[in-house]
Design an enzyme around this catalytic site. Structure first.
Site, PDB file in Angstrom:
ATOM      1  N   ASP A  66       0.811  -1.226   0.000  1.00  0.00           N
ATOM      2  CA  ASP A  66       0.000   0.000   0.000  1.00  0.00           C
ATOM      3  C   ASP A  66       0.843   1.275   0.000  1.00  0.00           C
ATOM      4  OD1 ASP A  66       0.759  -0.926   2.571  1.00  0.00           O
ATOM      5  OD2 ASP A  66      -0.741   0.336   3.545  1.00  0.00           O
ATOM      6  N   GLU A 116      -0.610  -2.094   5.127  1.00  0.00           N
ATOM      7  CA  GLU A 116       0.234  -2.052   6.329  1.00  0.00           C
ATOM      8  C   GLU A 116       0.059  -0.731   7.071  1.00  0.00           C
ATOM      9  OE1 GLU A 116       3.094  -1.144   9.063  1.00  0.00           O
ATOM     10  OE2 GLU A 116       3.175  -0.098   7.157  1.00  0.00           O
ATOM     11  N   ARG A 134      18.496  -6.808  13.789  1.00  0.00           N
ATOM     12  CA  ARG A 134      18.489  -6.721  15.240  1.00  0.00           C
ATOM     13  C   ARG A 134      17.673  -7.883  15.805  1.00  0.00           C
ATOM     14  NH1 ARG A 134      19.511  -2.762  19.280  1.00  0.00           N
ATOM     15  NH2 ARG A 134      18.733  -3.578  21.229  1.00  0.00           N
TER      16      ARG A 134
END
Ligand SMILES: [Zn+2]
Ligand SMILES: [Zn+2]
Length: 403
Positions: free
Chosen positions: A90, A148, A189
């Site tokens: 999106d 999202e 991470r």
């Protein structure tokens, strides 16, 4: 052992060669997507275009999910585990200011978060994987996910789909562009990586009147001011210093005048943290704090919360493995350790239920003046990142399935 090592190097080189060969095609795909952005939950043309691209690769096992999303299966030639690769599709309600010949043609809508790059990169990954099916030990699922950027987030809709649920728990991998990381680099991470996000709406009610006679009013502006300052206790005193928390109010409306005290004040903001138990407690404490301050000052405060995405956790073992594979693909100097990031991402939903890894792809290029931040009207990427992102994801996939 030497033969096995040589074989791995051959696979790696084959991926790099294919990524390089196909890259121009997927730069064009990214530009098409960039030129034709669609808002969250409205990705109809984007979805149809992605489906066409997949079919032109030769992929036929494509199922529609969450209305404008696609779940794709690429079976390998050998039995094995499954893995899911996710891209979001999106765009944002931003008016593009880039002067490029592939600028948005959908007025007021722009791919300013790089989801066009995520989609193009995953399509490139799909094309390489399809050509290297013989090397896939198991099955690869590709998820082209809608929405999202807007709550409740496409991820939560995808997870309600039976076809998704039938996959069971499996490693999920997602990548996001990072404009302040130079192209050619990638960052990882382990553990808690991105924040939970809740939207906060406060309505402070008092009693308006003439500003010259405050004794006849219950001033909601003063109550709101106390609330805004006192609420910071949540992050400065009540939160553990070891748990990152953010409380920001970006909208305050007291629509009175120089000589008019209004009846009410609206305050809107966001609360973000990296701990689900603390998130729940913090929101309860906030409610108690704001209502009691308003009550003590003779007014009222109503709190509404729009619960957003949970925090995103990168699985330690999966992330350490992917980081090691990325080093073998890109070199130690090009794989960096990331800090925690207080932005929110609906990939977090997958990460709460599956071993997941969300890593960041460098797309910045200071020399070319490509450095604008995400969600800005001048955001852009160094498109050579597509070749790196697509190829790297193939390598990470094959290595993870082989481990
Ligand atoms: Zn975004
Ligand atoms: Zn994004």
């Amino acid at each position: 052992m030497l033969k096995r090592h040589k074989c791995k190097m051959e696979i790696l080189q084959k991926i790099k060669n294919l990524a390089n060969k196909f890259a121009p095609e997927f730069v064009a795909v990214r530009r098409h997507l960039h030129q034709n952005p669609e808002l969250s939950f409205q990705e109809y043309k984007t979805c149809a275009y992605v489906k066409e691209q997949l079919e032109s690769i030769g992929i036929t096992d494509i199922v529609s999910v969450a209305k404008t999303g696609l779940l794709v299966t690429i079976p390998g030639n050998r039995e094995g585990k499954s893995i899911l690769l996710r891209a979001d599709m999106d765009a944002l309600p931003i008016h593009e200011k880039n002067v490029v010949n592939y600028a948005s043609e959908n007025e007021g809508v722009m791919h300013a978060c790089g989801h066009d790059a995520h989609t193009a990169s995953l399509l490139l990954c799909a094309k390489i994987l399809y050509q290297m099916k013989g090397e896939i030990k198991g099955t690869v699922q590709l998820l082209f996910q809608p929405a999202e950027e807007v709550m409740p987030g496409g991820a939560s809709l995808v997870m309600n789909e039976k076809v998704y649920q039938s996959l069971g728990s499996l490693p999920h991998i997602g990548q996001h562009v990072k404009p302040d990381l130079p192209v050619g680099k990638v960052g990882f991470r382990s553990g808690k990586f991105m924040a939970s996000m809740d939207e906060i709406f406060l309505k402070v009610t008092g009693k308006g009147g003439h500003a010259a006679m405050p004794e006849n009013t219950i001033d909601p502006v003063l109550i709101a001011s106390h609330i805004i300052i006192a609420a910071q206790q949540l992050v400065s005193r009540m939160a553990s210093p070891k748990t990152p928390s953010v409380l920001s109010f970006g909208k305050v409306i007291a629509d009175g005048a120089i000589n008019i005290i209004p009846d009410e004040v609206i305050i809107e903001g966001t609360f973000r943290t990296l701990d689900e138990a603390w998130r729940k407690t913090a929101l309860m404490k906030l409610e108690k704090l704001v209502t009691s301050i308003a009550e003590g000052m003779g007014g009222e405060c109503e709190l509404k919360i729009n619960h957003g995405y949970p925090h995103l956790i990168n699985d330690d073992a999966l992330t350490e493995n992917l980081k090691a594979f990325a080093i073998s693909y890109m070199g130690t100097e090009n794989v960096v350790d990331l800090d925690q990031w207080m932005a929110a991402e609906d990939f977090a939903y997958y990460s709460q239920q599956n071993p997941a890894c969300f890593y960041l792809l460098g797309v910045g290029n200071e020399k070319e003046e490509i450095s604008s931040g995400l969600h800005t009207p001048t955001f852009n990427i160094d498109e050579s990142a597509l070749e790196i992102g697509g190829g790297l994801m193939v390598w990470l996939t094959l290595k993870t399935l082989d481990t």
